[in-house]
Each structure stands twice: as structure tokens, then as C-alpha cells.
Design an enzyme around this catalytic site. Structure first.
Site, PDB file in Angstrom:
ATOM      1  N   ASP A  14      -3.738  -0.426   6.652  1.00  0.00           N
ATOM      2  CA  ASP A  14      -2.590  -0.410   5.760  1.00  0.00           C
ATOM      3  C   ASP A  14      -1.359  -0.168   6.639  1.00  0.00           C
ATOM      4  O   ASP A  14      -1.474   0.090   7.847  1.00  0.00           O
ATOM      5  CB  ASP A  14      -2.757   0.686   4.705  1.00  0.00           C
ATOM      6  CG  ASP A  14      -2.002   0.384   3.426  1.00  0.00           C
ATOM      7  OD1 ASP A  14      -1.059  -0.417   3.463  1.00  0.00           O
ATOM      8  OD2 ASP A  14      -2.352   0.970   2.384  1.00  0.00           O
ATOM      9  N   ARG A  38       5.208 -10.495  -4.364  1.00  0.00           N
ATOM     10  CA  ARG A  38       6.284 -10.751  -3.404  1.00  0.00           C
ATOM     11  C   ARG A  38       6.989 -12.087  -3.627  1.00  0.00           C
ATOM     12  O   ARG A  38       8.115 -12.270  -3.182  1.00  0.00           O
ATOM     13  CB  ARG A  38       5.730 -10.730  -1.982  1.00  0.00           C
ATOM     14  CG  ARG A  38       4.985  -9.458  -1.613  1.00  0.00           C
ATOM     15  CD  ARG A  38       5.856  -8.244  -1.775  1.00  0.00           C
ATOM     16  NE  ARG A  38       5.142  -7.037  -1.391  1.00  0.00           N
ATOM     17  CZ  ARG A  38       5.459  -5.821  -1.788  1.00  0.00           C
ATOM     18  NH1 ARG A  38       6.482  -5.645  -2.589  1.00  0.00           N
ATOM     19  NH2 ARG A  38       4.763  -4.773  -1.401  1.00  0.00           N
ATOM     20  N   HIS A  92       1.736   6.497   0.553  1.00  0.00           N
ATOM     21  CA  HIS A  92       3.018   6.151   1.158  1.00  0.00           C
ATOM     22  C   HIS A  92       3.797   7.408   1.535  1.00  0.00           C
ATOM     23  O   HIS A  92       4.561   7.414   2.502  1.00  0.00           O
ATOM     24  CB  HIS A  92       3.876   5.320   0.197  1.00  0.00           C
ATOM     25  CG  HIS A  92       3.375   3.931  -0.037  1.00  0.00           C
ATOM     26  ND1 HIS A  92       2.461   3.632  -1.010  1.00  0.00           N
ATOM     27  CD2 HIS A  92       3.662   2.765   0.581  1.00  0.00           C
ATOM     28  CE1 HIS A  92       2.209   2.330  -1.000  1.00  0.00           C
ATOM     29  NE2 HIS A  92       2.928   1.783  -0.035  1.00  0.00           N
ATOM     30  N   LYS A  98      -8.933  -4.267  -0.465  1.00  0.00           N
ATOM     31  CA  LYS A  98      -8.301  -3.016  -0.083  1.00  0.00           C
ATOM     32  C   LYS A  98      -8.525  -1.978  -1.191  1.00  0.00           C
ATOM     33  O   LYS A  98      -8.791  -2.351  -2.336  1.00  0.00           O
ATOM     34  CB  LYS A  98      -6.804  -3.223   0.191  1.00  0.00           C
ATOM     35  CG  LYS A  98      -5.981  -3.781  -0.998  1.00  0.00           C
ATOM     36  CD  LYS A  98      -4.581  -4.145  -0.543  1.00  0.00           C
ATOM     37  CE  LYS A  98      -3.726  -4.569  -1.706  1.00  0.00           C
ATOM     38  NZ  LYS A  98      -2.391  -5.026  -1.288  1.00  0.00           N
ATOM     39  N   HIS A  99      -8.522  -0.689  -0.892  1.00  0.00           N
ATOM     40  CA  HIS A  99      -8.215  -0.014   0.363  1.00  0.00           C
ATOM     41  C   HIS A  99      -9.455   0.792   0.751  1.00  0.00           C
ATOM     42  O   HIS A  99      -9.725   1.828   0.122  1.00  0.00           O
ATOM     43  CB  HIS A  99      -7.020   0.901   0.207  1.00  0.00           C
ATOM     44  CG  HIS A  99      -5.821   0.234  -0.428  1.00  0.00           C
ATOM     45  ND1 HIS A  99      -5.659   0.102  -1.803  1.00  0.00           N
ATOM     46  CD2 HIS A  99      -4.724  -0.351   0.135  1.00  0.00           C
ATOM     47  CE1 HIS A  99      -4.522  -0.519  -2.049  1.00  0.00           C
ATOM     48  NE2 HIS A  99      -3.931  -0.800  -0.890  1.00  0.00           N
ATOM     49  N   ARG A 125      -3.108  -1.703 -10.646  1.00  0.00           N
ATOM     50  CA  ARG A 125      -3.429  -2.656  -9.576  1.00  0.00           C
ATOM     51  C   ARG A 125      -4.937  -2.832  -9.424  1.00  0.00           C
ATOM     52  O   ARG A 125      -5.391  -3.762  -8.770  1.00  0.00           O
ATOM     53  CB  ARG A 125      -2.818  -2.180  -8.266  1.00  0.00           C
ATOM     54  CG  ARG A 125      -1.301  -2.104  -8.303  1.00  0.00           C
ATOM     55  CD  ARG A 125      -0.761  -1.358  -7.105  1.00  0.00           C
ATOM     56  NE  ARG A 125      -1.211  -1.952  -5.880  1.00  0.00           N
ATOM     57  CZ  ARG A 125      -1.275  -1.314  -4.715  1.00  0.00           C
ATOM     58  NH1 ARG A 125      -0.956  -0.026  -4.647  1.00  0.00           N
ATOM     59  NH2 ARG A 125      -1.669  -1.930  -3.636  1.00  0.00           N
ATOM     60  N   ASP A 164       1.757  -9.501   0.239  1.00  0.00           N
ATOM     61  CA  ASP A 164       1.035  -8.812  -0.838  1.00  0.00           C
ATOM     62  C   ASP A 164       1.318  -9.537  -2.148  1.00  0.00           C
ATOM     63  O   ASP A 164       2.233  -9.171  -2.880  1.00  0.00           O
ATOM     64  CB  ASP A 164       1.526  -7.363  -0.985  1.00  0.00           C
ATOM     65  CG  ASP A 164       1.232  -6.496   0.218  1.00  0.00           C
ATOM     66  OD1 ASP A 164       0.055  -6.156   0.422  1.00  0.00           O
ATOM     67  OD2 ASP A 164       2.176  -6.139   0.944  1.00  0.00           O
TER      68      ASP A 164
END
Length: 387
Positions: free
Chosen positions: A345, A168, A272, A259-260, A229, A160
Site C-alpha cells: 500500500d 479515479r 492512512h 487488497k489489503h 468498499r 484505484d
């Protein structure tokens, strides 16, 4: 989102080195092999470039490889999995212990040998991404381990790298502002340059799939998981920037991932940790959420990631979109005409685990029309359920 949570990789002798984009390709178009996204991606190793048709393996070659694979190998190709450690064969002891505890293997090489996974996802917290040379060495070790197996195939290596708050791989990689900052500038050429530069650097480190860009239209200021984001709240502006970033990444021969789907921009719940419900009407979805995904598809996006959200106007069953045949197959495939790779995901997120157990989730996702299963909490449970 697998943000805390989608091209393939090198043949022997074609290794990734910082500054030398080695061993990458992109997922092929879906064709007749809906359930083997990892395999079709791996076979696209040679000739990956900006022209999608030129990089696709033909059905005859795919069928020939499939005919030699065991059922277990085909199942393994459907999974993209985390693994701890900076090295494919010699990680630190703490990472060996974490792998044994969570996956039942010691190293990335053992993960590949046992489950024949089609992909591996890199995380900072899994100690995969220290510096460019280490990342390239890890990528090369993963490819060598997979290619050394009977009927060995390259591996999708993903991460990601959205930039901004989800990033990352740090410096000395080029670090760009996040999507909303790019959206504030409004420059299509800047978005394309971000994808091109970031894609070239990822490819040089052996990362051949990026779970970016975020195609959500963030219309809820209280959104706890998308927010900055997203490129913004204007669907047409978001669509232009999504398409540009896709063009940049895939021009550098790294598979981009929108995404998403079908759109996570209007929720006050983080999937999450909970199960968000989107209350948009079908007409509003068409005018708002669908617009950037349509643009990504027109731009030739290689993969699309599903959302663990309930969207009653699109499917009133109460299932999350990831497990919804009406949404994945009916709308994304049928109505939007998307024929690329669909990835879930993270299957470790609460939004997809609320209604069904971890053994049913991967099977239901495949039945919905998904191609790749990302990061299940227990790979052994998920792999055996699919088998």
C-alpha cells in the site's frame, strides 16, 4: 488502499486511444526474479490475454534484459510513483511546481529519466484524469518517455478504480456501484461484467493495472477506511465476487490487485492516519480474512497489495504486515502458494511509518518479500535507501 491512496504498456506505434485498447499487459508470474516485478511486467507486453502462461516472458529473455541494466535501473523498476499533471511533458505550471517540490522533477518524463520508475499511479487530485483522450495521451507520453531511455522499458500505469467511493476516472467512463452494493445484489455475473467493462475502458486509456478489487471482509461496522468498499461480511460471498471481478478485469487484459492482505476488514483505525491492530486469532483469520485472498489466488490474480496493519496472531514482532517476512513470505507465498506480484500500500501512509523511518521502510518491505514499492513520501530517500 492506496486509495487516497499494481500488464504493462505500449511499444512505439502501439498507442492507447479511447475505444481502442492499446498497449497493455500484466505483471508476469514471479519466477526467479523476485525483485524485478516492474521489469517482468514490462516484458509481458506482447500477447497479454486471459491465458497467463501464454503472456509470461521466459526466464532467458528476462535474464538477457537484466544483464544489460544498471543497478540504478533495476532499483527504479521497483517503484510505482505519483506525478502531477495531465501531460507527460507539458503539465500546467501549478503541477510543475508541485512536482519540483515533492519529487525534484518537473514532469512525468523527467521522473522516468531520473529514476527509471517501473510504474506510475494516476490520481484525480494529481490532475492525471480529466477525460479519456487526455488520459490516453498522458499514458502514451509516459510510454514514449520510458521507451526512449537507454534500455527503455514500458511502464506499469495504475490507478484505484474500485468504483463507488474510490473512483479515479469519472464520466464518460462507465461508473458502477461500489463493492458493497454489488455484494448486496450478490450476482457473480454482475461482478464479472463490472471487471470486464471497466477493464476494457481502463486499457483503452493506457491504464494496465487496477488496484481493485477490495478483498477485505468488513465485519466491523465502525471501520473508517474499508466499509462500503468491501463486498460484505460473509467471507464466502466476498470470495465469490472477488474471484469474479478478477476474472473480468484480467479477461480484459488489465492486471487486477486484491487488497489489503492479510485483511483490513476488522479495524476501527484508518491506516492512512494511524497503525491499526487486528486481534483475530489465527483460526479466525483462516475462516474469515484469508478466504477471499485464497479465492483471488485460485482465480489467477496478478497482484496482491499489503496492508499497513499489525496482526499479532500472524506475526508478533509488532511490524506492519507490509514489512513482515512471516506474513508476506511465510504465509502469502509459502502457505497460500501465491507466486504473483506483491505491492505495498502507499508508503506515505502513517500505518507503515510509525515504527521505522522513510529510509528503512522500503528496504524492510523488500526484505519481507514485497516486489513493488508504492508512492513513497520522498522518492529520493526511498530510491537511495534501496540502492
Amino acid at each position: 488502499m492506496h486509495d487516497s491512496s499494481t500488464g504493462s504498456s505500449a511499444r512505439p506505434g502501439n498507442t492507447a486511444r479511447p475505444g481502442n485498447a492499446g498497449g497493455a499487459a500484466r505483471p508476469s508470474r514471479r519466477g526467479v526474479l523476485a525483485a524485478t516485478a516492474g521489469l517482468t511486467a514490462a516484458l509481458a507486453v506482447q500477447g497479454a490475454g486471459t491465458a497467463h502462461a501464454a503472456s509470461r516472458p521466459d526466464d532467458r529473455r528476462l535474464r538477457a534484459v537484466l544483464s544489460r541494466m544498471t543497478l540504478e535501473e533495476k532499483v527504479g523498476q521497483l517503484f510505482v510513483m505519483r506525478v502531477y499533471g495531465h501531460s507527460a511533458t507539458d503539465p500546467d505550471q501549478a503541477d510543475i511546481d508541485a512536482n519540483l517540490s515533492e519529487i525534484g522533477v518537473r514532469t512525468a518524463a523527467e521522473l522516468i529519466a531520473k529514476y527509471r520508475v517501473g510504474g506510475i499511479i494516476y490520481f484525480t487530485w494529481a490532475h492525471n484524469t480529466r477525460d479519456p483522450h487526455q488520459i490516453a495521451d498522458l499514458s502514451n507520453g509516459i510510454q514514449r518517455a520510458s521507451l526512449a531511455q537507454p534500455r527503455g522499458l514500458p511502464v506499469l500505469v495504475a490507478t484505484d478504480q474500485e468504483h463507488g467511493i474510490v473512483c479515479r476516472i469519472g464520466a464518460p467512463a462507465t461508473l458502477f456501484p461500489g463493492a458493497m452494493a454489488v455484494g448486496a445484489g450478490g450476482s457473480v455475473s454482475d461482478a464479472r461484467a463490472l471487471g470486464r467493462i471497466s477493464g476494457a475502458e481502463l486499457r483503452a486509456m493506457g491504464v494496465n493495472q487496477d488496484y481493485s478489487p477490495d478483498a477485505d471482509v468488513n465485519v466491523n461496522p465502525a471501520n473508517p477506511v474499508i466499509g462500503v468498499r468491501s463486498f460484505g461480511a460473509d467471507p464466502d460471498a466476498v470470495a465469490r465476487l472477488v474471484a469474479a471481478e478478477v476474472s473480468g478485469y484480467q479477461g480484459s487484459r488489465v492486471a487486477a490487485t486484491a487488497k489489503h492482505f492479510p485483511g483490513h476488514g476488522d479495524t476501527a483505525v484508518d491506516s492512512h492516519y494511524g497503525f491499526p491492530v487486528i486481534t483475530h486469532s489465527r483460526e479466525l483469520w483462516e475462516r474469515l480474512d484469508a478466504v477471499p485472498f485464497r479465492a483471488a489466488i485460485r482465480a489467477g490474480i496478478d497482484s496482491i497489495m499489503t496492508a499497513h496493519i499489525q496482526f499479532p496472531a500472524l506475526d508478533d514482532s509488532g511490524d506492519p504486515a507490509t514489512l513482515s517476512h512471516p506474513i508476506v513470505t511465510g504465509i502469502l507465498r509459502g502457505e497460500l502458494g501465491y507466486d504473483g506480484v506483491v505491492i505495498t500500500d502507499s508508503l506515505g501512509m502513517e500505518g507503515v511509518r510509525t515504527k521505522y523511518g522513510d529510509d528503512r521502510v522500503p528496504v524492510l518491505a523488500l526484505k519481507a518479500g514485497v516486489d513493488q514499492l508504492l508512492n513513497p513520501p520522498s522518492l529520493d530517500v526511498a530510491w537511495n535507501a534501496v540502492l
